[in-house]
Write a protein that holds these residues in place. Sequence first.
Motif, short mmCIF file in Angstrom:
data_model
loop_
_atom_site.label_atom_id
_atom_site.label_comp_id
_atom_site.label_asym_id
_atom_site.label_seq_id
_atom_site.Cartn_x
_atom_site.Cartn_y
_atom_site.Cartn_z
N GLU A 55 -6.86 -7.57 7.10
CA GLU A 55 -5.80 -7.34 8.09
C GLU A 55 -6.32 -7.29 9.52
OE1 GLU A 55 -3.43 -3.81 7.72
OE2 GLU A 55 -3.28 -4.05 5.56
N SER A 99 2.96 0.26 12.32
CA SER A 99 2.62 -0.72 11.29
C SER A 99 3.27 -2.07 11.61
CB SER A 99 3.04 -0.22 9.90
OG SER A 99 4.43 0.05 9.85
N TYR A 111 -3.33 -5.41 17.10
CA TYR A 111 -3.83 -4.03 17.10
C TYR A 111 -4.02 -3.50 18.52
CZ TYR A 111 -4.94 -3.26 12.13
OH TYR A 111 -4.87 -3.04 10.78
N ARG A 164 -6.45 1.27 11.57
CA ARG A 164 -5.74 0.86 10.35
C ARG A 164 -5.63 2.03 9.39
NH1 ARG A 164 -4.79 0.82 5.02
NH2 ARG A 164 -3.41 -0.89 4.57
#
Lengths: 412, 412
Positions: free
Chosen positions: A115, B136, B8, A288
């Motif tokens: 990810e 998320s 991210y 994460r």
Amino acid sequence: MSLINANYLNLPGSYLFSEIARRVREFSAANPERKLIRLGIGDVTSPLPPSVIKALHKAVDEQALNEGFRGYGPEQGYDFLRAAIVRDAYQGLDIEADEVFVSDGAKCDIGNFQELFAGSCKVAITDPVYPVYADSNVMAGRAGPMGDDGRFTGLIYLPCTADNNFVPDLPGERPDMIYLCYPNNPTGSVLNKEQLKRWVDYAGENDSVLFFDAAYESFIAEDGIPRSVYEIDGAKEVAVEFRSYSKSAGFTGLRCGFAVVPKSVRGKAPRKGGGMNAVPLHQLWMRRQTTKYNGCPYIVQRAAEAVHSPEGGAECAATIAGYMRNAGRIRQGFVDLGLTVSGGINAPYVWVRLPEGMDSWGFFDSLLRGAGIVGTPGAGFGPSGEGYFRLTGFGNAADTAEAMERLKTFQM
Amino acid sequence: MSLINANYLNLPGSYLFSEIARRVREFSAANPERKLIRLGIGDVTSPLPPSVIKALHKAVDEQALNEGFRGYGPEQGYDFLRAAIVRDAYQGLDIEADEVFVSDGAKCDIGNFQELFAGSCKVAITDPVYPVYADSNVMAGRAGPMGDDGRFTGLIYLPCTADNNFVPDLPGERPDMIYLCYPNNPTGSVLNKEQLKRWVDYAGENDSVLFFDAAYESFIAEDGIPRSVYEIDGAKEVAVEFRSYSKSAGFTGLRCGFAVVPKSVRGKAPRKGGGMNAVPLHQLWMRRQTTKYNGCPYIVQRAAEAVHSPEGGAECAATIAGYMRNAGRIRQGFVDLGLTVSGGINAPYVWVRLPEGMDSWGFFDSLLRGAGIVGTPGAGFGPSGEGYFRLTGFGNAADTAEAMERLKTFQM
């Protein structure tokens, strides 16, 4: 309806072990009197070691008391366990406790770690391979549908067969992400330091990231085989390592593992105004895990800590020695049958080369009918697994011995 | 270096509870004699109930024996627990045991479930909100960087403030995925059946999927408040539900929860040659969990099973009653201070409206200095949380009572 992630539909419907279960079920229904011996699935059979049981009971008792109760723990694991891991497994390798991320197992870590990378990254896997490396990248769109050759489009396959002694050649095309598992599942092969160094150097020269799956390191018996990728110079800049208590300490049903993510391993991201910024994977994995994970249970982390104690270590070593005796017996059994065998020396997996022209599902059926032994067809691990068959030392000693007795009269 | 998932980098660096911890650390260093009372973080403080402790010890003992040892379990959970859940929590709601997926907690399930959807899907969240829903989806690229208004670009925000009695209005723009949490964290508000039915109907009419987070259902005290979204007609076609043992049974450090994914909830995927195929989310979640997850520990599933026994249920209810007495005391304390308060009746969270013009971090500092009480600034849960403050009933009774005594002489 909302649009789904259509990449999921590129995965084949039936999973290897479900198909095995189906065939076994059918056979058992037709032959109810036949006792089957399962040497196929990679699950352990020995109970948890006494030190682990003791640590679990103690931790459970703490959770019963006001003064001992622990609620949310740190997502990345308790300091007591991270420190024990570094002390016991990474001594002298310059890994810091805060580079260790405790989790509920290597499967989750390996499945989730991809990810952190862009969807456009190119992925290399060995073939045959543990299916999670490929499947998790198919789900993320880094690979397309499976072709007629049994390969997902877009992945770089690194064949590992008897021809190259199960040691993959360097890829012809540059991958961003490289998955290596040593000691290897399913081939049971290992890399020596020199062989592993080629990969670390390659990753350094090509700006690739190594995903090093060391779930089976505790089965290494011979000298000169690295237990950790960090034994190789330069690995701290290019590699993350995944480990598990599943096979080393019987935690398949207890669930604990960890990832080592050195702060010096970095990826890149486009910078505003042009150019690239380097971003530590450590920072991304922390984000994460703190966002989508809530930590491994406290009682399980106390159990894992016990594995790193002298008593726990000795108990685990004794269990592993038993599994390796099984593996040695299986090796010998198939050698006596006239087949070429690899693995089973530094790994619990025995990888049998089938006679020329025999396919692995055919051998599965034949071994099931002829000897009542359940193994795993090599084709289930990828196209280069065709013509091979996997057996494991994880059964109990008596059953394994009986299986090898049966093999003596088995007609292929 | 390899390209990272640059989404991210759209997440803000510092996390709400880290900033709180930093301010508390600084205050404590300067005022070492001051006893602080923490009514901020949503962690429980009561130890695990006796039935759960007993079940854990028993399961640990099984894991010590050859004949009792359990290795890999089914990734979706053991049948004994799935059956207990359906029997105890979904009686009469037409949910099948195989629609229940056991996991290591609702945070993981909620964080991971979005993976099943396309990156182009539009997401709606209430505001203020549990940060995992937004974060998320930012990681998955369904939202862009945070603007000056404190909102991630691309998300649909549904403000919940005193103006709408903390009940969100239907969105003006169609979302694919809608996150609802009732009883609500952080506002402590609930939806009655009629209010929840509006959302189920909306999802049905607009082909949206409802992510219903019911982590706090066991705190519902009043009649007419649905404990499960499946009490609403039509929900089985549009909603998945997430539940947790964390707050209901003190499992924050033991880790267990579950997702209910009815086979009738579907998404769509482009069909070769045109048109769309309907795909059950159940099939996709099964694939996700079997590929990237390895099951909740056996011993923890036995502990969860004990929660569904009559004794376990009674013990949990007693603990919850204690937390709710705390919440009631906190409510009263802030009402006596002259402030408007919601929550604390069907939820462990008390949501205090601050005087006009007072910002929530300012109040945090003032309450810390003036009364030694640690709470959570509403702004940490989203822009519509500004001007509010969250307190929780999860502390112990004596500390909570002392905090409310201190509040009597607190000057804002």
